[in-house]
Motif scaffolding. Structure first.
Motif, PDB file in Angstrom:
ATOM      1  N   ASN A 250      41.316  39.863  43.008  1.00  0.00           N
ATOM      2  CA  ASN A 250      40.836  39.533  41.678  1.00  0.00           C
ATOM      3  C   ASN A 250      39.849  38.366  41.699  1.00  0.00           C
ATOM      4  OD1 ASN A 250      40.973  39.719  38.729  1.00  0.00           O
ATOM      5  ND2 ASN A 250      41.985  37.733  38.860  1.00  0.00           N
ATOM      6  N   SER A 251      38.985  38.354  40.709  1.00  0.00           N
ATOM      7  CA  SER A 251      38.109  37.207  40.457  1.00  0.00           C
ATOM      8  C   SER A 251      38.343  36.767  39.014  1.00  0.00           C
ATOM      9  CB  SER A 251      36.644  37.589  40.650  1.00  0.00           C
ATOM     10  OG  SER A 251      35.788  36.518  40.359  1.00  0.00           O
ATOM     11  N   PRO A 252      38.550  35.458  38.776  1.00  0.00           N
ATOM     12  CA  PRO A 252      38.307  34.346  39.698  1.00  0.00           C
ATOM     13  C   PRO A 252      39.541  33.815  40.430  1.00  0.00           C
ATOM     14  CG  PRO A 252      38.577  33.467  37.504  1.00  0.00           C
ATOM     15  CD  PRO A 252      38.747  34.971  37.389  1.00  0.00           C
ATOM     16  N   SER A 253      40.702  34.459  40.300  1.00  0.00           N
ATOM     17  CA  SER A 253      41.913  33.878  40.881  1.00  0.00           C
ATOM     18  C   SER A 253      41.953  34.013  42.399  1.00  0.00           C
ATOM     19  CB  SER A 253      43.160  34.533  40.276  1.00  0.00           C
ATOM     20  OG  SER A 253      43.267  35.881  40.678  1.00  0.00           O
ATOM     21  N   GLY A 254      41.334  35.057  42.944  1.00  0.00           N
ATOM     22  CA  GLY A 254      41.384  35.293  44.383  1.00  0.00           C
ATOM     23  C   GLY A 254      42.657  35.975  44.837  1.00  0.00           C
ATOM     24  N   THR A 255      43.562  36.252  43.906  1.00  0.00           N
ATOM     25  CA  THR A 255      44.845  36.852  44.240  1.00  0.00           C
ATOM     26  C   THR A 255      44.728  38.373  44.346  1.00  0.00           C
ATOM     27  OG1 THR A 255      45.391  36.846  41.881  1.00  0.00           O
ATOM     28  CG2 THR A 255      46.178  34.993  43.214  1.00  0.00           C
ATOM     29  N   MET A 256      45.779  38.984  44.906  1.00  0.00           N
ATOM     30  CA  MET A 256      45.708  40.420  45.195  1.00  0.00           C
ATOM     31  C   MET A 256      47.007  41.120  44.837  1.00  0.00           C
ATOM     32  SD  MET A 256      44.642  42.249  48.767  1.00  0.00           S
ATOM     33  CE  MET A 256      44.480  44.037  48.877  1.00  0.00           C
ATOM     34  N   ILE A 257      46.891  42.332  44.317  1.00  0.00           N
ATOM     35  CA  ILE A 257      48.040  43.207  44.083  1.00  0.00           C
ATOM     36  C   ILE A 257      48.192  44.100  45.309  1.00  0.00           C
ATOM     37  CG2 ILE A 257      49.021  44.988  42.593  1.00  0.00           C
ATOM     38  CD1 ILE A 257      47.228  43.936  40.348  1.00  0.00           C
ATOM     39  N   SER A 258      49.397  44.251  45.792  1.00  0.00           N
ATOM     40  CA  SER A 258      49.623  45.005  47.025  1.00  0.00           C
ATOM     41  C   SER A 258      49.295  46.489  46.830  1.00  0.00           C
ATOM     42  CB  SER A 258      51.083  44.870  47.458  1.00  0.00           C
ATOM     43  OG  SER A 258      51.932  45.576  46.563  1.00  0.00           O
ATOM     44  N   PRO A 259      48.897  47.178  47.899  1.00  0.00           N
ATOM     45  CA  PRO A 259      48.629  48.618  47.804  1.00  0.00           C
ATOM     46  C   PRO A 259      49.825  49.400  47.270  1.00  0.00           C
ATOM     47  CG  PRO A 259      47.735  47.758  49.841  1.00  0.00           C
ATOM     48  CD  PRO A 259      48.534  46.646  49.224  1.00  0.00           C
ATOM     49  N   GLY A 260      51.031  48.960  47.602  1.00  0.00           N
ATOM     50  CA  GLY A 260      52.222  49.631  47.102  1.00  0.00           C
ATOM     51  C   GLY A 260      52.305  49.594  45.589  1.00  0.00           C
ATOM     52  N   GLU A 261      51.993  48.434  45.001  1.00  0.00           N
ATOM     53  CA  GLU A 261      52.015  48.301  43.545  1.00  0.00           C
ATOM     54  C   GLU A 261      50.884  49.120  42.909  1.00  0.00           C
ATOM     55  OE1 GLU A 261      54.221  46.761  41.485  1.00  0.00           O
ATOM     56  OE2 GLU A 261      55.413  46.611  43.324  1.00  0.00           O
ATOM     57  N   ILE A 262      49.723  49.118  43.552  1.00  0.00           N
ATOM     58  CA  ILE A 262      48.603  49.921  43.047  1.00  0.00           C
ATOM     59  C   ILE A 262      48.964  51.404  43.055  1.00  0.00           C
ATOM     60  CG2 ILE A 262      46.246  50.667  43.510  1.00  0.00           C
ATOM     61  CD1 ILE A 262      46.301  47.904  42.368  1.00  0.00           C
ATOM     62  N   SER A 263      49.663  51.840  44.090  1.00  0.00           N
ATOM     63  CA  SER A 263      50.078  53.232  44.187  1.00  0.00           C
ATOM     64  C   SER A 263      51.000  53.605  43.021  1.00  0.00           C
ATOM     65  CB  SER A 263      50.789  53.473  45.519  1.00  0.00           C
ATOM     66  OG  SER A 263      51.184  54.821  45.652  1.00  0.00           O
ATOM     67  N   LYS A 264      51.908  52.692  42.669  1.00  0.00           N
ATOM     68  CA  LYS A 264      52.811  52.947  41.548  1.00  0.00           C
ATOM     69  C   LYS A 264      52.024  53.071  40.245  1.00  0.00           C
ATOM     70  CE  LYS A 264      56.756  50.446  43.539  1.00  0.00           C
ATOM     71  NZ  LYS A 264      57.655  49.276  43.390  1.00  0.00           N
ATOM     72  N   ILE A 265      51.028  52.193  40.075  1.00  0.00           N
ATOM     73  CA  ILE A 265      50.200  52.248  38.865  1.00  0.00           C
ATOM     74  C   ILE A 265      49.454  53.579  38.792  1.00  0.00           C
ATOM     75  CG2 ILE A 265      48.239  51.197  37.666  1.00  0.00           C
ATOM     76  CD1 ILE A 265      49.080  48.517  38.902  1.00  0.00           C
TER      77      ILE A 265
END
Length: 211
Positions: A4-19
């Motif tokens: 993400n911008s501007p936080s620089g943080t990331m959602i794991s691929p596993g969580e993205i898969s659930k979404i």
């Protein structure tokens, strides 16, 4: 946006898969900063027919000036996009530059590793100064100013010294600075000036305090 911008943080691929499994439509994942991260979502394209990943040559490949991006998805999505794509949306010189950049993975990876090393050094140094640093998976850091110090005034003070960082005058970000990872020499200049500003803040009240 992941990372993400501007936080620089990331959602794991596993969580993205659930979404993606819960979305009735196409899930677009902007991976502009993915090369600086520990993971990415490319493998999810084979698992989900509704995932569309966006990439750019502007970050890790250092080709911001040509404004070139591309997407990765299953064939059915690509075919749909081709129906509405402009026939001449990319010029020949840009294509030549992109092909050369993609072929030279060694240089890109070496540059990314250098940036990640400098990112770690900057994060640790900022923490030692008293900043809260959000865990970054990008080529920048979001640093929260210590209690009592105005991020806006620090931003202005740095700008007056020709040191440019990002300040966001919006709720939940107005106490933070976003700092792009430059060279080690540039980072040292930034840290030296921050130390001076913080020292002045505590000793001489040169940096304004938040109410």
């Amino acid at each position: 946006a992941n990372p993400n911008s501007p936080s620089g943080t990331m959602i794991s691929p596993g969580e993205i898969s659930k979404i993606a499994s819960q979305v009735d439509g196409v899930l677009v994942i902007d991976e502009a900063y993915a090369d600086f991260a520990d993971n990415n979502c490319l493998s999810l394209v084979e698992q989900h027919d509704n995932i569309l990943i966006l990439r750019t040559l502007s970050k890790s490949y250092s080709l911001a000036g040509i404004r070139f991006g591309f997407c990765i998805a299953q064939e059915s999505i690509i075919q749909g996009m081709m129906k509405v794509k402009d026939s001449y949306n990319v010029d020949r010189l840009s294509i030549t530059a992109v092909v050369a950049a993609l072929d030279d993975q060694k240089t890109m990876r070496a540059n990314v590793e250098k940036i990640k090393e400098t990112r770690q050094y900057l994060a640790q140094s900022l923490q030692e100064l008293g900043f809260y640093v959000y865990p970054s998976q990008t080529n920048f850091i979001l640093a929260k100013c210590m209690r009592g110090v105005s991020a806006h005034h620090v931003y202005q003070a740095l700008k007056s010294r020709k040191i440019l960082v990002r300040y966001f005058n919006i709720r939940r970000l107005d106490d933070c600075l976003r700092i792009t990872i430059g060279t080690r020499e540039e980072v040292e200049i930034l840290l030296r000036n921050l130390k001076e500003l913080i020292s002045n803040n505590h000793a001489k009240s040169k940096v304004a305090y938040c109410p």
